[in-house]
Design a protein around this motif. Sequence first.
Motif, PDB file in Angstrom:
ATOM      1  N   ASP A 108       0.863  -1.185   0.000  1.00  0.00           N
ATOM      2  CA  ASP A 108       0.000   0.000   0.000  1.00  0.00           C
ATOM      3  C   ASP A 108       0.896   1.231   0.000  1.00  0.00           C
ATOM      4  O   ASP A 108       1.738   1.399   0.898  1.00  0.00           O
ATOM      5  CB  ASP A 108      -0.890   0.004   1.239  1.00  0.00           C
ATOM      6  N   VAL A 109       0.718   2.086  -1.010  1.00  0.00           N
ATOM      7  CA  VAL A 109       1.624   3.214  -1.235  1.00  0.00           C
ATOM      8  C   VAL A 109       0.823   4.510  -1.268  1.00  0.00           C
ATOM      9  O   VAL A 109      -0.219   4.594  -1.927  1.00  0.00           O
ATOM     10  CB  VAL A 109       2.398   3.029  -2.565  1.00  0.00           C
ATOM     11  N   LEU A 110       1.331   5.515  -0.553  1.00  0.00           N
ATOM     12  CA  LEU A 110       0.702   6.844  -0.531  1.00  0.00           C
ATOM     13  C   LEU A 110       1.647   7.845  -1.186  1.00  0.00           C
ATOM     14  O   LEU A 110       2.809   7.969  -0.780  1.00  0.00           O
ATOM     15  CB  LEU A 110       0.433   7.260   0.922  1.00  0.00           C
ATOM     16  N   ARG A 168      -2.325  -1.020  -3.630  1.00  0.00           N
ATOM     17  CA  ARG A 168      -3.130   0.200  -3.546  1.00  0.00           C
ATOM     18  C   ARG A 168      -2.197   1.389  -3.680  1.00  0.00           C
ATOM     19  O   ARG A 168      -1.121   1.415  -3.055  1.00  0.00           O
ATOM     20  CB  ARG A 168      -3.768   0.222  -2.155  1.00  0.00           C
ATOM     21  N   SER A 184      -3.769   2.935   6.474  1.00  0.00           N
ATOM     22  CA  SER A 184      -2.320   3.047   6.681  1.00  0.00           C
ATOM     23  C   SER A 184      -1.552   2.425   5.518  1.00  0.00           C
ATOM     24  O   SER A 184      -2.097   1.616   4.760  1.00  0.00           O
ATOM     25  CB  SER A 184      -1.933   2.386   8.004  1.00  0.00           C
ATOM     26  N   PHE A 185      -0.282   2.824   5.414  1.00  0.00           N
ATOM     27  CA  PHE A 185       0.520   2.528   4.227  1.00  0.00           C
ATOM     28  C   PHE A 185       1.879   1.927   4.584  1.00  0.00           C
ATOM     29  O   PHE A 185       2.474   2.265   5.608  1.00  0.00           O
ATOM     30  CB  PHE A 185       0.727   3.822   3.424  1.00  0.00           C
ATOM     31  N   ASP A 186       2.382   1.074   3.672  1.00  0.00           N
ATOM     32  CA  ASP A 186       3.737   0.531   3.818  1.00  0.00           C
ATOM     33  C   ASP A 186       4.788   1.554   3.401  1.00  0.00           C
ATOM     34  O   ASP A 186       5.907   1.562   3.920  1.00  0.00           O
ATOM     35  CB  ASP A 186       3.918  -0.697   2.910  1.00  0.00           C
ATOM     36  N   VAL A 191       5.221   5.748   2.143  1.00  0.00           N
ATOM     37  CA  VAL A 191       4.667   7.095   1.964  1.00  0.00           C
ATOM     38  C   VAL A 191       5.729   7.937   1.278  1.00  0.00           C
ATOM     39  O   VAL A 191       6.884   7.990   1.727  1.00  0.00           O
ATOM     40  CB  VAL A 191       4.288   7.724   3.326  1.00  0.00           C
TER      41      VAL A 191
END
Length: 278
Positions: free
Chosen positions: A121-123, A145, A189-191, A193
């Motif tokens: 999961d990436v922001l 994501r 939440s993300f792995d 950012v």
Amino acid sequence: MDHYFVIGNPIAHSKSPQIHARFAALTAQEMHYDRQLVPLDGLAAALQAFISSGVRGCNVTVPFKFEAFAAAAQASARAQLARAANTLVFKDGLVLADNTDGLGLVRDIQVNAGQSLAGRDVLLLGAGGAAAGVLAPLLQAGPRRLVVMNRTVSKAQDLVQRHRNHPSMTASLAQTELTALDLQGDAGSFDVVINATASSLNGADIPIGAGALQPAALVYDMMYGPAAKTFLDWAAAQGARTRDGLGMLVEQAAESFLLWRGVRPPSAQVLGEMRDAK
Ligand code: ATR
């Protein structure tokens, strides 16, 4: 002897000549790489002069990345999606545009920092030129994501829509949920950012809360040095692993070098040398 340049305004601060000189020495490539200050209204004339004098290619930095893309006869899908070019190749009197910023970011994260993006999961924070320059390669790395978050949400939505509509992204979009959100949006939440906002964010401006970080998340700032400090200090205080954009700078240069010379330089070695020299 083949000639290359980095052009921008200002340009005196650029580390690209130093990086490419090391790449050339370590791969025994016969080439020269210099910086050139271009007047704000002088891009077209500079490109024409390069073509006339047989220059093989150039890197492009602020504020010319958009204009350089627009001036090119052909552009890679990556450059089309970024609407910006950081790498030009001069061939048969034509300007060919590419953008290696995103490849450099992805390689620095995955190879140098050892953080895989596939299935994660990436922001991505920001939706300006810096974010646009990296979104396609981030998508192609296959996260589960990918959320683009921006103060002005319409810009994030436009950027996401442009990528959704581009044929080169179809396969990537089948495996990644790509969404746009404003800074108030709660996306979990993300792995990983990545800060691609323009300014170094000061304390009051840190746009996300600690809840956006998974345990041992990697927090990356595309700036390096003091400009990255506030955001990365905040992230470190939340227990995140942090990384500034020096590796991205070296890796985007390596991707340009590979395009021009057909040889991949030992970028991790050069990055290590630059970190040691500080
Ligand atoms: P660049 O080419 O460096 O990306 P830009 O195109 O001007 O520069 O984009 C600046 C980015 O930083 C935008 O995403 C901007 O948000 P807006 O689109 O809402 O303007 C973001 N940005 C700048 N200052 C910010 C701040 N204080 N807080 C949050 N986002 C900020």
